[in-house]
Design a protein around this motif. Structure first.
Motif, PDB file in Angstrom:
ATOM      1  N   MET A   1       0.908  -1.208  -0.057  1.00  0.00           N
ATOM      2  CA  MET A   1       0.032  -0.078  -0.036  1.00  0.00           C
ATOM      3  C   MET A   1       0.880   1.170  -0.045  1.00  0.00           C
ATOM      4  O   MET A   1       1.829   1.241   0.743  1.00  0.00           O
ATOM      5  N   LEU A   2       0.452   2.288  -0.694  1.00  0.00           N
ATOM      6  CA  LEU A   2       0.987   3.699  -0.715  1.00  0.00           C
ATOM      7  C   LEU A   2       0.303   4.447   0.316  1.00  0.00           C
ATOM      8  O   LEU A   2      -0.924   4.550  -0.108  1.00  0.00           O
ATOM      9  N   ARG A   3       0.810   4.818   1.240  1.00  0.00           N
ATOM     10  CA  ARG A   3       0.304   5.719   2.195  1.00  0.00           C
ATOM     11  C   ARG A   3       0.847   7.157   2.178  1.00  0.00           C
ATOM     12  O   ARG A   3       1.982   7.577   1.988  1.00  0.00           O
ATOM     13  N   ARG A   4      -0.035   8.040   2.643  1.00  0.00           N
ATOM     14  CA  ARG A   4       0.290   9.523   2.606  1.00  0.00           C
ATOM     15  C   ARG A   4       0.440   9.739   4.023  1.00  0.00           C
ATOM     16  O   ARG A   4      -0.763   9.648   4.558  1.00  0.00           O
ATOM     17  N   SER A   5       1.394  10.281   4.533  1.00  0.00           N
ATOM     18  CA  SER A   5       1.370  10.772   6.005  1.00  0.00           C
ATOM     19  C   SER A   5       1.868  12.129   6.083  1.00  0.00           C
ATOM     20  O   SER A   5       3.011  12.605   5.969  1.00  0.00           O
ATOM     21  N   ASN A   6       0.937  13.041   6.114  1.00  0.00           N
ATOM     22  CA  ASN A   6       1.101  14.635   5.936  1.00  0.00           C
ATOM     23  C   ASN A   6       1.905  14.918   4.818  1.00  0.00           C
ATOM     24  O   ASN A   6       1.506  15.083   3.748  1.00  0.00           O
ATOM     25  N   SER A   7       3.307  15.212   5.095  1.00  0.00           N
ATOM     26  CA  SER A   7       4.274  15.789   4.292  1.00  0.00           C
ATOM     27  C   SER A   7       5.064  14.655   3.399  1.00  0.00           C
ATOM     28  O   SER A   7       5.739  14.935   2.791  1.00  0.00           O
ATOM     29  N   SER A   8       4.624  13.410   3.634  1.00  0.00           N
ATOM     30  CA  SER A   8       5.301  12.139   2.935  1.00  0.00           C
ATOM     31  C   SER A   8       4.546  11.150   2.439  1.00  0.00           C
ATOM     32  O   SER A   8       3.611  11.016   2.918  1.00  0.00           O
ATOM     33  N   PHE A   9       5.252  10.462   1.519  1.00  0.00           N
ATOM     34  CA  PHE A   9       4.553   9.131   0.978  1.00  0.00           C
ATOM     35  C   PHE A   9       5.452   7.924   1.419  1.00  0.00           C
ATOM     36  O   PHE A   9       6.481   8.352   1.479  1.00  0.00           O
ATOM     37  N   HIS A  10       4.926   7.085   2.009  1.00  0.00           N
ATOM     38  CA  HIS A  10       5.618   5.894   2.052  1.00  0.00           C
ATOM     39  C   HIS A  10       4.846   4.588   1.526  1.00  0.00           C
ATOM     40  O   HIS A  10       3.689   4.395   1.603  1.00  0.00           O
ATOM     41  N   LEU A  11       5.597   3.474   1.554  1.00  0.00           N
ATOM     42  CA  LEU A  11       4.868   2.148   1.148  1.00  0.00           C
ATOM     43  C   LEU A  11       4.895   1.189   2.283  1.00  0.00           C
ATOM     44  O   LEU A  11       6.118   1.232   3.081  1.00  0.00           O
ATOM     45  N   THR A  12       4.244   0.279   2.266  1.00  0.00           N
ATOM     46  CA  THR A  12       4.147  -0.507   3.351  1.00  0.00           C
ATOM     47  C   THR A  12       4.774  -1.876   2.750  1.00  0.00           C
ATOM     48  O   THR A  12       5.288  -1.812   1.631  1.00  0.00           O
ATOM     49  N   ALA A  13       5.280  -2.578   3.757  1.00  0.00           N
ATOM     50  CA  ALA A  13       6.072  -3.813   3.479  1.00  0.00           C
ATOM     51  C   ALA A  13       5.060  -4.617   2.594  1.00  0.00           C
ATOM     52  O   ALA A  13       3.953  -4.721   2.844  1.00  0.00           O
ATOM     53  N   PRO A  14       5.542  -5.525   1.697  1.00  0.00           N
ATOM     54  CA  PRO A  14       4.598  -6.442   0.788  1.00  0.00           C
ATOM     55  C   PRO A  14       4.014  -7.225   1.781  1.00  0.00           C
ATOM     56  O   PRO A  14       4.877  -7.990   2.495  1.00  0.00           O
ATOM     57  N   ARG A  15       2.608  -7.870   1.665  1.00  0.00           N
ATOM     58  CA  ARG A  15       2.012  -8.516   2.513  1.00  0.00           C
ATOM     59  C   ARG A  15       1.548 -10.035   1.530  1.00  0.00           C
ATOM     60  O   ARG A  15       0.797  -9.549   0.731  1.00  0.00           O
ATOM     61  N   TYR A  16       1.742 -11.119   2.073  1.00  0.00           N
ATOM     62  CA  TYR A  16       1.477 -12.213   1.362  1.00  0.00           C
ATOM     63  C   TYR A  16      -0.033 -12.207   1.569  1.00  0.00           C
ATOM     64  O   TYR A  16      -0.349 -12.323   2.633  1.00  0.00           O
ATOM     65  N   ILE A  17      -1.106 -12.520   0.472  1.00  0.00           N
ATOM     66  CA  ILE A  17      -2.262 -12.596   0.514  1.00  0.00           C
ATOM     67  C   ILE A  17      -2.654 -14.198   0.546  1.00  0.00           C
ATOM     68  O   ILE A  17      -2.363 -14.786  -0.357  1.00  0.00           O
ATOM     69  N   LYS A  18      -3.215 -14.447   1.288  1.00  0.00           N
ATOM     70  CA  LYS A  18      -3.656 -16.200   1.460  1.00  0.00           C
ATOM     71  C   LYS A  18      -4.653 -16.473   0.341  1.00  0.00           C
ATOM     72  O   LYS A  18      -5.495 -15.778   0.788  1.00  0.00           O
ATOM     73  N   PRO A  19      -4.648 -17.505  -0.404  1.00  0.00           N
ATOM     74  CA  PRO A  19      -5.600 -17.709  -1.302  1.00  0.00           C
ATOM     75  C   PRO A  19      -7.162 -18.136  -0.544  1.00  0.00           C
ATOM     76  O   PRO A  19      -6.919 -18.726   0.550  1.00  0.00           O
ATOM     77  N   GLN A  20      -8.083 -17.707  -1.133  1.00  0.00           N
ATOM     78  CA  GLN A  20      -9.437 -18.076  -0.512  1.00  0.00           C
ATOM     79  C   GLN A  20      -9.483 -19.523  -0.685  1.00  0.00           C
ATOM     80  O   GLN A  20      -9.456 -19.818  -1.836  1.00  0.00           O
ATOM     81  N   SER A  21     -10.262 -20.213   0.332  1.00  0.00           N
ATOM     82  CA  SER A  21     -10.426 -21.510   0.121  1.00  0.00           C
ATOM     83  C   SER A  21     -11.807 -21.766  -0.776  1.00  0.00           C
ATOM     84  O   SER A  21     -12.789 -20.828  -0.183  1.00  0.00           O
ATOM     85  N   PRO A  22     -12.106 -22.687  -1.495  1.00  0.00           N
ATOM     86  CA  PRO A  22     -13.492 -22.766  -2.361  1.00  0.00           C
ATOM     87  C   PRO A  22     -14.460 -23.360  -1.220  1.00  0.00           C
ATOM     88  O   PRO A  22     -14.263 -23.682  -0.360  1.00  0.00           O
TER      89      PRO A  22
END
Length: 194
Positions: free
Chosen positions: A173-194
């Motif tokens: 995620m790209l976030r804005r915090s007042n005067s700067s932008f930063h990226l969160t660390a990549p997060r693994y998304i577990k697949p949805q079980s059927p």
């Protein structure tokens, strides 16, 4: 050194059986020598049932431990192939600039199926022109929306979802915090079980 519970149970069983055999010798068919085959055949069936039960219990425990080990190993492997963006901001959000933009560079590993969702009005929605697959050191640029230059606060501007070379899905995620932008660390998304 930790003693296995099965060894403890077997030792206790042998001690109790030896003590019972000595104390009860000759009182019934189970405790006579030579052993009576009809009595000891039935007793051996019960012992086999108990041994099979213990074996099944330890097999289930062993499989669960093996699965846990495999999950840890695969998680470590996923970290080595996980794509990750870094940010290079060329704007100062305190200044009113129409040409401001954010450059996101793919720092490590190739990525596939890039999907960008712009959540706020911070950037012009240019998701249709962004590349889908990227190689290391390739960059994408987000053009800042001049309307949003006066916005302040902590907010999510955009969400990037992508896959690694094995099809695992990650979110950054790209976030804005007042005067700067930063990226969160990549997060693994577990697949949805059927």
């Amino acid at each position: 050194m930790k003693t296995q519970p099965i060894i403890i149970v077997a030792t206790i069983f042998l001690i109790v059986f030896g003590f019972a055999f000595r104390c009860l010798y000759g009182t019934n068919d189970l405790f006579t020598f030579p052993f009576v085959s009809t009595v000891w055949g039935t007793a051996s069936d019960w012992v086999m049932i108990l041994v099979t039960g213990f074996t099944a219990l330890y097999l289930v425990k062993s499989f669960a431990e093996q699965r846990r080990t495999n999950d840890i190993t695969y998680s470590q492997h996923r970290r080595t192939i996980m794509p990750e963006f870094t940010i290079n901001s060329s704007i100062d959000v305190h200044k009113v600039r129409i040409d401001g933009h954010i450059i996101l560079t793919l720092e490590q590993n190739e990525l596939y199926s890039l999907r960008v969702s712009f959540i706020s009005d911070d950037f012009l929605n240019q998701s249709d022109i962004l590349p889908i697959d990227m190689t290391v050191n390739q960059s994408i640029t987000f053009v800042e929306n001049d309307i949003s230059l006066f916005q302040f606060g902590n907010s999510v501007c955009a969400t990037l979802e992508f896959e690694d070379s094995e099809g695992n899905i990650y979110r950054q995620m790209l976030r804005r915090s007042n005067s700067s932008f930063h990226l969160t660390a990549p997060r693994y998304i577990k697949p949805q079980s059927p």
